[in-house]
Write a protein that holds these residues in place. Structure first.
Motif: not given
Length: 287
Positions: A162-168, A218-220, A260-265, A268-269
């Motif tokens: 559930v937590a992983i899908l929230d991050q995605v 993300l799909d995988r 990732s090219n952004h601090i938010n991404t 999340h990673a």
């Protein structure tokens, strides 16, 4: 039902002639590794006990120990093996002739010799069925512990899913905004250098979008989560399959972080990697 490989069981039973106690321990292991410790008189039961374990358990290092204690009976008679005692005396005399000594054998030393002093014991053949029956009860107790802990592990893994899908989901929602911010930043840089070339800008944006395209990852990740949930609902030995899927999840999270090219991404990673590592630690205990 998901089963853990970590458990402990102890079952003892009192009989008229003594007490039987079985202790069983199991920990995680890649295969089924069985270690059985029995008194010498019970060695012939090892094959049957091993077959019992193999029938119910498929993975884990399993240690089985039988504690066997006879009742203390004041009326128990001691028997001396006279033939063996006589042979020991004769052997001592032969040694004395060779060495020239005249020492006589000490009675206590002879009694301490293995097999000279005998006591009445219970025939293992008559109690083997009881030993196996008590072992079966201990094994059922061990399996029950493995199933209960397995249910807890399944719940823990579901929480991480559930937590992983929230991050995605958060990454997917933020992606358009991140791409727009990158476009504005690129426009500003190009404006500072030269007159803005709209065609060149579009080309740069296409290249940037391709580099930042993480939709496939993300799909995988979502597909792997679906498969993990499916496995958790199966009544099979699933530990290795879960292990493989968690490795795949970790690979996708690494790729996500690299793109990732952004601090938010990036944030999340990192969160994804933490959640996946927590999941990996638990799947290693699943049978």
């Amino acid at each position: 039902m998901i089963c853990s490989m970590t458990a402990f069981a102890r079952f003892d039973q009192q009989e008229t002639w003594g007490q039987i106690c079985w202790e069983l321990r199991s920990v995680n292991h890649r295969y089924l590794d069985i270690c059985i410790r029995l008194p010498d008189d019970c060695r012939r039961l090892e094959i049957k006990i091993r077959e019992h374990i193999q029938q119910y358990l498929k993975r884990g290092k399993v240690d089985c120990t039988l504690y066997f204690q006879m009742n203390q009976n004041e009326n128990v008679k001691l028997h001396i093996n006279k033939t063996l005692a006589q042979q020991l005396c004769e052997a001592t005399e032969e040694i004395n002739k060779i060495t020239g000594s005249s020492d006589l054998p000490n009675a206590l030393d002879i009694l301490r010799w293995p097999g000279v002093l005998e006591t009445e014991t219970v025939d293992v053949n008559t109690i083997s069925e009881t030993i196996i029956m008590v072992f079966q009860k201990a094994l059922e107790q061990l399996i029950g512990h493995r199933e209960r802990e397995g249910a807890q592990l399944a719940g823990f893994i579901e929480q991480r899913c559930v937590a992983i899908l929230d991050q995605v989901r958060e990454i997917s929602n933020e992606l358009p905004m991140i791409l727009q911010a990158q476009r504005e930043r690129l426009e500003t840089r190009l404006t500072e250098l030269v007159e803005v070339n709209s065609e060149r800008l579009e080309q740069e944006m296409i290249v940037l979008a391709q580099k930042m395209d993480i939709a496939e990852e993300l799909d995988r990740i979502k597909t792997h989560i679906v498969e993990i949930r499916k496995i958790l609902s199966e009544n099979k030995v699933v530990g290795r399959r879960l292990d493989f899927l968690v490795q795949e999840l970790h690979r996708e999270a690494n790729t996500l972080g690299a793109k990732s090219n952004h601090i938010n991404t990036s944030h999340h990673a990192i969160e994804l990697k933490v959640l996946i590592e927590q999941m990996r630690e638990q799947t290693q205990n699943i049978e």
